[in-house]
Design a protein around this motif. Structure first.
Motif, short mmCIF file in Angstrom:
data_model
loop_
_atom_site.label_atom_id
_atom_site.label_comp_id
_atom_site.label_asym_id
_atom_site.label_seq_id
_atom_site.Cartn_x
_atom_site.Cartn_y
_atom_site.Cartn_z
N MET A 19 -30.01 -28.40 62.63
CA MET A 19 -29.75 -29.47 63.56
C MET A 19 -30.74 -30.60 63.28
SD MET A 19 -29.09 -27.32 67.05
CE MET A 19 -30.72 -26.54 66.95
N SER A 20 -30.40 -31.81 63.76
CA SER A 20 -31.24 -32.97 63.51
C SER A 20 -32.61 -32.83 64.17
CB SER A 20 -30.55 -34.24 64.02
OG SER A 20 -30.29 -34.12 65.42
N SER A 21 -32.73 -31.96 65.18
CA SER A 21 -34.00 -31.78 65.87
C SER A 21 -34.93 -30.84 65.12
CB SER A 21 -33.78 -31.24 67.29
OG SER A 21 -33.18 -29.96 67.25
N GLU A 22 -34.47 -30.30 64.00
CA GLU A 22 -35.27 -29.35 63.24
C GLU A 22 -35.87 -29.99 62.00
OE1 GLU A 22 -32.90 -25.21 64.36
OE2 GLU A 22 -32.86 -26.00 62.31
N ARG A 23 -36.96 -29.37 61.55
CA ARG A 23 -37.53 -29.77 60.28
C ARG A 23 -38.01 -28.52 59.56
NH1 ARG A 23 -43.23 -32.23 62.60
NH2 ARG A 23 -44.60 -30.60 61.78
N LEU A 83 -41.33 -22.77 56.85
CA LEU A 83 -41.25 -22.69 58.30
C LEU A 83 -40.28 -23.72 58.86
CD1 LEU A 83 -42.58 -21.30 60.82
CD2 LEU A 83 -44.11 -23.28 60.90
N VAL A 84 -39.23 -23.23 59.53
CA VAL A 84 -38.32 -24.10 60.27
C VAL A 84 -38.89 -24.27 61.67
CG1 VAL A 84 -36.00 -24.41 61.18
CG2 VAL A 84 -36.33 -23.33 58.95
N GLN A 85 -39.05 -25.52 62.09
CA GLN A 85 -39.61 -25.82 63.40
C GLN A 85 -38.68 -26.77 64.16
OE1 GLN A 85 -44.16 -26.18 63.34
NE2 GLN A 85 -43.62 -27.16 61.42
N ASN A 86 -38.69 -26.63 65.47
CA ASN A 86 -37.96 -27.56 66.31
C ASN A 86 -38.89 -28.70 66.69
OD1 ASN A 86 -36.64 -28.93 68.41
ND2 ASN A 86 -35.64 -27.07 69.15
N LYS A 87 -38.54 -29.91 66.31
CA LYS A 87 -39.40 -31.06 66.58
C LYS A 87 -39.59 -31.31 68.07
CE LYS A 87 -36.87 -33.60 63.81
NZ LYS A 87 -36.32 -34.72 63.03
N ASN A 88 -38.69 -30.78 68.90
CA ASN A 88 -38.82 -30.93 70.35
C ASN A 88 -39.68 -29.84 70.98
OD1 ASN A 88 -37.15 -33.20 70.48
ND2 ASN A 88 -35.31 -31.94 70.53
N GLY A 89 -40.06 -28.84 70.17
CA GLY A 89 -40.90 -27.76 70.67
C GLY A 89 -42.29 -27.88 70.10
N ALA A 108 -44.56 -15.70 70.75
CA ALA A 108 -44.65 -15.93 69.30
C ALA A 108 -44.19 -17.31 68.86
CB ALA A 108 -43.85 -14.86 68.56
N GLY A 109 -43.45 -18.05 69.68
CA GLY A 109 -43.02 -19.41 69.30
C GLY A 109 -42.11 -19.39 68.10
N THR A 110 -42.51 -20.05 67.02
CA THR A 110 -41.74 -20.05 65.77
C THR A 110 -41.98 -18.79 64.94
OG1 THR A 110 -43.49 -21.20 64.56
CG2 THR A 110 -41.81 -22.57 65.62
N GLY A 111 -42.97 -17.99 65.35
CA GLY A 111 -43.34 -16.80 64.59
C GLY A 111 -44.38 -17.04 63.54
N ILE A 112 -45.00 -18.23 63.53
CA ILE A 112 -45.88 -18.59 62.42
C ILE A 112 -47.07 -17.66 62.27
CG2 ILE A 112 -47.05 -20.32 63.86
CD1 ILE A 112 -46.58 -20.29 60.00
N ILE A 113 -47.70 -17.24 63.36
CA ILE A 113 -48.88 -16.38 63.22
C ILE A 113 -48.46 -15.03 62.65
CG2 ILE A 113 -50.87 -15.36 64.39
CD1 ILE A 113 -50.63 -17.55 66.50
N SER A 114 -47.35 -14.50 63.13
CA SER A 114 -46.84 -13.23 62.58
C SER A 114 -46.49 -13.37 61.11
CB SER A 114 -45.61 -12.78 63.38
OG SER A 114 -45.94 -12.40 64.69
N LEU A 115 -45.87 -14.49 60.75
CA LEU A 115 -45.50 -14.73 59.35
C LEU A 115 -46.73 -14.80 58.45
CD1 LEU A 115 -42.79 -17.44 60.01
CD2 LEU A 115 -42.34 -15.21 58.98
N ILE A 138 -37.47 -17.58 65.21
CA ILE A 138 -38.30 -16.55 64.58
C ILE A 138 -37.47 -15.73 63.61
CG2 ILE A 138 -39.68 -14.47 64.96
CD1 ILE A 138 -40.41 -15.64 67.72
N GLU A 139 -36.27 -15.29 64.06
CA GLU A 139 -35.40 -14.49 63.20
C GLU A 139 -35.08 -15.22 61.91
OE1 GLU A 139 -34.31 -11.51 63.36
OE2 GLU A 139 -34.36 -10.82 65.45
#
Length: 255
Positions: A4-8, A18-24, A51-58, A82-83
């Motif tokens: 989606m456009s809100s992702e980067r 890492l896929v992140q939501n720019k609104n989060g 865990a949010g985006t899961g970055i620490i676990s990753l 995260i998935e």
């Protein structure tokens, strides 16, 4: 699935995509420092609360810090993210995503974990400005659970003498210690983080042990930059070591 456009999509430390939501909430210094603060238990089980985006676990999986990690996240949109990040980086055998409030974690998981870590919501409900995006507000503020809820969940999940790690705000340190002790987690190690030597602290990193005796070890402070107002920013030797190695140096360990 198309983005989606809100992702980067970003390429971050340890060769993570890492896929992140720019609104989060997006990946920042606090998450990386918490990851680096974790002691390695190669055959151990760990839990990531909020865990949010899961970055620490990753990052922890990429570094081989644990054999298996459960990533707990209350928001369905973030759990789905995260998935995706877990699958994109090839860690589906190491990281399990669980979408649930920390207060409702299944009891069959209690007492099974060697380590629990968390970058929890650090602002009180109703404080600051209301984010236009509710996902970010929930991630930043204690809307769905406060620090006592996170500490109680950690205590239930941990084995006796298991470790709890958290990154937190200095101005709310007493709230954290009160929550840890009421959950039978004793603060054992703390590192105070400063933007530069002339600034007030911006973060604290704390390690606690479930069921341990009292006795808190202060490490040397972590000064991140020679001058936090300089452009471009320059890292101190200590922060450079942390980013290059994914861990803190020996001088930050208990003597």
């Amino acid at each position: 699935m198309s983005e989606m456009s809100s992702e980067r999509r970003d390429y971050v430390n340890e060769n993570i995509t890492l896929v992140q939501n720019k609104n989060g909430l997006t990946f920042g210094t606090d998450a990386y420092l918490l990851y680096a603060y974790l002691r390695k238990i190669p055959k151990g089980m760990a839990a990531d609360l909020g865990a949010g985006t899961g970055i620490i676990s990753l990052l922890a999986a990429a570094k081989g810090k644990f054999s298996q990690i459960y990533a707990f996240e209350i928001q369905e949109s973030f759990a789905s993210l995260i998935e995706r990040n877990v699958n994109d980086n090839g860690f589906s055998d190491k990281i399990k995503t669980v979408c649930t409030p920390v207060q409702e974690i299944e009891s069959d998981l209690f007492g099974r974990f060697d380590c629990v870590f968390s970058n929890p919501p650090y602002m009180k409900k109703g404080s600051g400005f209301l984010n236009a995006n509710s996902e970010k507000y929930i991630a930043r503020h204690e809307v769905c659970g406060d620090i006592k809820d996170f500490c109680e969940a950690a205590s239930k999940l941990l084995k006796y003498s298991g470790s709890f790690y958290v990154v937190w705000r200095p101005d709310r340190l007493t709230d954290l210690f009160d929550a840890m002790r009421s959950s039978k987690i004793e603060p054992k190690r703390i590192t105070v983080v400063y933007p530069d030597a002339g600034s007030r602290p911006s973060l604290v990193l704390v390690e606690g042990k479930r069921g341990a005796a009292s006795g808190l070890f202060f490490t040397k402070p972590l000064i991140m930059h020679p001058d936090a107002s300089a452009k471009p920013l320059v890292y101190t030797d200590d922060l450079t070591y942390i980013y290059e190695n994914g861990e803190f140096g020996e001088e930050y360990e208990r003597a």
